[in-house]
Scaffold this motif. Structure first.
Motif, PDB file in Angstrom:
ATOM      1  N   LEU A 109      -4.137   9.018  -8.981  1.00 20.25           N
ATOM      2  CA  LEU A 109      -3.557   8.974  -7.633  1.00 20.25           C
ATOM      3  C   LEU A 109      -4.522   8.305  -6.662  1.00 20.25           C
ATOM      4  CD1 LEU A 109      -1.258   9.892  -5.697  1.00 20.25           C
ATOM      5  CD2 LEU A 109      -2.575  12.002  -5.357  1.00 20.25           C
ATOM      6  N   ALA A 110      -5.806   8.640  -6.767  1.00 21.40           N
ATOM      7  CA  ALA A 110      -6.804   8.020  -5.882  1.00 21.40           C
ATOM      8  C   ALA A 110      -6.862   6.516  -6.106  1.00 21.40           C
ATOM      9  CB  ALA A 110      -8.170   8.652  -6.130  1.00 21.40           C
ATOM     10  N   GLU A 111      -6.781   6.104  -7.377  1.00 19.52           N
ATOM     11  CA  GLU A 111      -6.811   4.669  -7.687  1.00 19.52           C
ATOM     12  C   GLU A 111      -5.570   3.970  -7.137  1.00 19.52           C
ATOM     13  OE1 GLU A 111      -7.317   1.672 -11.556  1.00 19.52           O
ATOM     14  OE2 GLU A 111      -7.175   3.853 -11.834  1.00 19.52           O
ATOM     15  N   LYS A 112      -4.410   4.611  -7.298  1.00 17.76           N
ATOM     16  CA  LYS A 112      -3.158   4.014  -6.836  1.00 17.76           C
ATOM     17  C   LYS A 112      -3.163   3.825  -5.323  1.00 17.76           C
ATOM     18  CE  LYS A 112       1.231   2.816  -7.483  1.00 17.76           C
ATOM     19  NZ  LYS A 112       1.694   1.790  -8.439  1.00 17.76           N
ATOM     20  N   THR A 113      -3.727   4.792  -4.608  1.00 18.64           N
ATOM     21  CA  THR A 113      -3.745   4.719  -3.144  1.00 18.64           C
ATOM     22  C   THR A 113      -4.936   3.919  -2.612  1.00 18.64           C
ATOM     23  OG1 THR A 113      -4.908   6.860  -3.065  1.00 18.64           O
ATOM     24  CG2 THR A 113      -2.498   6.893  -2.859  1.00 18.64           C
ATOM     25  N   ARG A 114      -5.824   3.478  -3.495  1.00 14.26           N
ATOM     26  CA  ARG A 114      -6.976   2.642  -3.136  1.00 14.26           C
ATOM     27  C   ARG A 114      -7.861   3.324  -2.090  1.00 14.26           C
ATOM     28  NH1 ARG A 114      -2.729  -0.749  -2.592  1.00 14.26           N
ATOM     29  NH2 ARG A 114      -3.165  -1.115  -0.384  1.00 14.26           N
ATOM     30  N   ALA A 115      -8.058   4.623  -2.246  1.00 16.81           N
ATOM     31  CA  ALA A 115      -8.806   5.394  -1.257  1.00 16.81           C
ATOM     32  C   ALA A 115     -10.255   4.925  -1.136  1.00 16.81           C
ATOM     33  CB  ALA A 115      -8.756   6.878  -1.603  1.00 16.81           C
ATOM     34  N   LEU A 116     -10.928   4.752  -2.277  1.00 18.15           N
ATOM     35  CA  LEU A 116     -12.330   4.324  -2.219  1.00 18.15           C
ATOM     36  C   LEU A 116     -12.460   2.904  -1.694  1.00 18.15           C
ATOM     37  CD1 LEU A 116     -13.865   5.835  -5.492  1.00 18.15           C
ATOM     38  CD2 LEU A 116     -14.266   6.555  -3.130  1.00 18.15           C
ATOM     39  N   GLU A 117     -11.506   2.066  -2.042  1.00 20.26           N
ATOM     40  CA  GLU A 117     -11.521   0.690  -1.530  1.00 20.26           C
ATOM     41  C   GLU A 117     -11.373   0.691  -0.011  1.00 20.26           C
ATOM     42  OE1 GLU A 117      -8.579  -3.193  -1.677  1.00 20.26           O
ATOM     43  OE2 GLU A 117      -8.652  -1.865  -3.420  1.00 20.26           O
ATOM     44  N   THR A 118     -10.465   1.502   0.494  1.00 16.57           N
ATOM     45  CA  THR A 118     -10.274   1.583   1.940  1.00 16.57           C
ATOM     46  C   THR A 118     -11.503   2.169   2.620  1.00 16.57           C
ATOM     47  OG1 THR A 118      -7.915   1.937   1.560  1.00 16.57           O
ATOM     48  CG2 THR A 118      -8.737   2.418   3.761  1.00 16.57           C
ATOM     49  N   PHE A 119     -12.140   3.145   1.968  1.00 17.48           N
ATOM     50  CA  PHE A 119     -13.370   3.722   2.510  1.00 17.48           C
ATOM     51  C   PHE A 119     -14.446   2.652   2.654  1.00 17.48           C
ATOM     52  CE2 PHE A 119     -17.346   6.061   2.528  1.00 17.48           C
ATOM     53  CZ  PHE A 119     -17.066   7.199   3.268  1.00 17.48           C
ATOM     54  N   HIS A 125     -23.356   7.500  -1.495  1.00 13.51           N
ATOM     55  CA  HIS A 125     -22.751   8.171  -2.649  1.00 13.51           C
ATOM     56  C   HIS A 125     -21.238   7.983  -2.631  1.00 13.51           C
ATOM     57  CE1 HIS A 125     -22.276  11.487  -5.639  1.00 13.51           C
ATOM     58  NE2 HIS A 125     -21.141  11.675  -4.972  1.00 13.51           N
ATOM     59  N   ALA A 126     -20.613   8.195  -1.474  1.00 12.77           N
ATOM     60  CA  ALA A 126     -19.158   8.077  -1.363  1.00 12.77           C
ATOM     61  C   ALA A 126     -18.689   6.657  -1.643  1.00 12.77           C
ATOM     62  CB  ALA A 126     -18.703   8.520   0.025  1.00 12.77           C
TER      63      ALA A 126
END
Length: 540
Positions: free
Chosen positions: A69-79, A302-303
């Motif tokens: 789910l995190a990959e699909k929503t691109r959360a780390l990329e947006t961060f 880290h994040a």
């Protein structure tokens, strides 16, 4: 074309189906935590922080689906885009660069042509110069006496984070300047503070980006009246932290100095800017504030850089989504087993609930279920004697238990029942996490505990500025990442504005009554008429 909301994604639908099996007895926590490698698989470490989520109601399959789910929503990329200055606050067309206030790895960072690193370096140098001069006695009050106390005049994000950090650092550093916080427009908040200070040796720090916040401006009027009543020159006792060119940044204003804050850093994320920088530098010295920034930066990196499976704030955000949207928990407690962290829960409460307590995505689509949950907390072991009866037998809620490995106290430790106070504290923390998970069978119903109540344990090394910075940055990153997964903008707060708008009309009625005692409230609603009439009568 609008992208799908989280609830419409196949990855989330798979999670919802997986959650159903956790009602089965074999998925009770007392069985899950007996898995031989459970602790190793469901815990993560980082610089000066350890995160144990082995007592969460989760297994390998659901954790893998959460990562999908995190990959699909691109959360780390947006961060990562956020840390580079992208306009992730889309409703207000702003960047969200609280990480830029403690950026030590990049040489350049810009947003809307603003040199972020250059501006932060300039403000920090001004803070260092001002605090050093004040500590050395070169800056004094209007009667020539050195400052011994500072009062922070601000509300919400203008004080909560700073107060948390100040109270934590007091356990290991003796304040050079004592801080008090005037946040509430309640006159009794002001009255209490005036009993604690010497007017001649007190500095007042007014924090407001726009310099128009109603409560803060009301308190400013009260402060100015107080100073004049004590025959003190307002300009010798007042400092502002505000936006460039705001009314509080006017060169002709009667103030001692002014420090800038910026619209690319939101209030509840502003502790590492001048909002926290000036008060904390006055209290402990600029070097301590710099150490705090370094701790924040470690967690920021880290994040940004850790893979999803090793990423502590991302994992915490995913578990929060799992608990709220899949397992149906409406609340979460933050329980630090350290009195020095006593103001952590109020800070996280505002940070999380104001950021994620929303019912629409950043693109204006209504969520199937409103975001966020109720955050509350109290230090342990106090919490155990306050609401843990409900925690064990009432409606369940997940808990963050926070432990500090090395306490700030360095004196001789007495032993009671063979253990020190700090060891007793840890014994209680460990016992509560186990008891909540396992529960207890008993023939007497009142002594039966169902268990299966999830918790995480977060450990930091000590209450040093670096550790506190890491902890604060963890909760910031976790909140932001959860927002990105949900598709929520975690940086605006339009819900806060509604009550302010309604207060304006009521304030106008009160003003009219002040100007004309014969003014009536009979055209208002019955409840409003009763309250306002009672206010002016002064009794029920």
């Amino acid at each position: 074309m609008s992208r799908a909301t989280m609830h419409e994604l196949d990855e989330f639908k798979a999670l919802s189906l997986q959650a159903e099996k956790f009602s089965q007895s074999e998925y009770h926590l007392k069985n899950l935590i007996r898995e031989p490698d459970r602790f190793q698989r469901f815990s993560l470490g980082a610089d000066s922080m350890f995160f144990d989520f082995s007592r969460q109601r989760i297994d390998g399959e659901s954790l893998a689906s959460l990562h999908a789910l995190a990959e699909k929503t691109r959360a780390l990329e947006t961060f990562s885009q956020m840390t580079l200055g992208s306009l992730v606050n889309k409703t207000e067309q702003r960047a969200a660069l609280h990480t830029g206030a403690r950026e030590f790895s990049r040489k350049e960072l810009r947003t809307k042509e603003v040199d972020v690193l250059g501006e932060m370096a300039r403000v920090n140098q001004e803070i260092q110069d001002f605090s050093s001069s004040l500590h050395a006695g070169r800056i004094k009050g209007s009667t020539g006496k050195p400052f011994t106390h500072a009062v922070i005049v601000g509300i919400g994000g203008s004080y909560l984070g700073c107060e948390f950090v100040y109270e934590a650092l007091k356990t290991v550093h003796d304040p050079k300047i004592r801080l008090s916080f005037l946040s509430n427009v309640d006159i009794d908040n002001f009255g209490t503070i005036t009993k604690e200070i010497d007017p001649e040796t007190c500095l007042w720090i007014v924090i407001s980006k726009s310099y128009t916040t109603t409560e803060t401006m009301a308190n400013l009027e009260q402060v100015q009246t107080f100073l004049k009543d004590h025959d003190l020159n307002v300009s010798g006792h007042l400092v502002t932290i505000t936006a460039k060119a705001s009314p509080g940044d006017d060169p002709s204003a009667a103030i001692l100095d002014s420090f800038h804050m910026f619209d690319f850093i939101g209030g509840r994320y502003s502790v590492s800017s001048a909002v926290g920088g000036l008060p904390l530098s006055l209290a402990f010295g600029f070097g301590v504030f710099e150490d705090f920034l370094q701790g924040c930066h470690l967690m920021d990196l880290h994040a940004q850089r850790k893979a999803p499976e090793e990423n502590i704030p991302l994992t915490a955000a995913l578990i929060s989504i799992w608990n709220i949207f899949c397992l149906g928990y409406p609340a979460q407690a933050v329980i630090p087993y350290s009195s020095g962290l006593s103001r952590l829960a109020p800070h996280v409460q505002q940070l999380y609930m104001e950021s994620l307590g929303k019912m629409v995505t950043e693109e204006g689509q209504f969520l199937n279920q409103p975001g966020g949950c109720i955050i509350f907390g109290e230090p342990g072991t106090n919490a155990q004697h306050s609401f843990f009866q409900l925690a064990h037998q009432g409606p369940a809620f997940p808990i963050d238990f926070i432990g500090v490995v090395t306490p700030g106290f360095t004196g001789r430790a007495a032993l009671s029942k063979g253990v020190s106070n700090h060891q007793e504290l840890w014994a209680n923390m460990i016992a509560q996490t186990t008891a909540l998970a396992l529960g207890k069978e008993d023939e007497r119903p009142e002594k039966f505990f169902p268990g299966n109540r999830p918790s995480s344990v977060i450990l930091i090394n000590d209450l040093s500025a670096r550790s506190i910075g890491t902890l604060l940055s963890f909760y910031e990153a976790r909140t932001v990442l959860e927002g990105f997964i949900l598709g929520i903008n975690p940086f605006d707060q339009f819900g806060v504005e509604l009550g302010k708008t309604l207060a304006t009309s009521i304030r106008t009625e009160i003003q009219s009554k002040n100007n004309d005692p014969s003014h009536g409230f009979d055209h208002m609603g019955r409840a409003e008429e009763f309250y306002l009439t009672t206010l002016f009568k002064g009794k029920l």
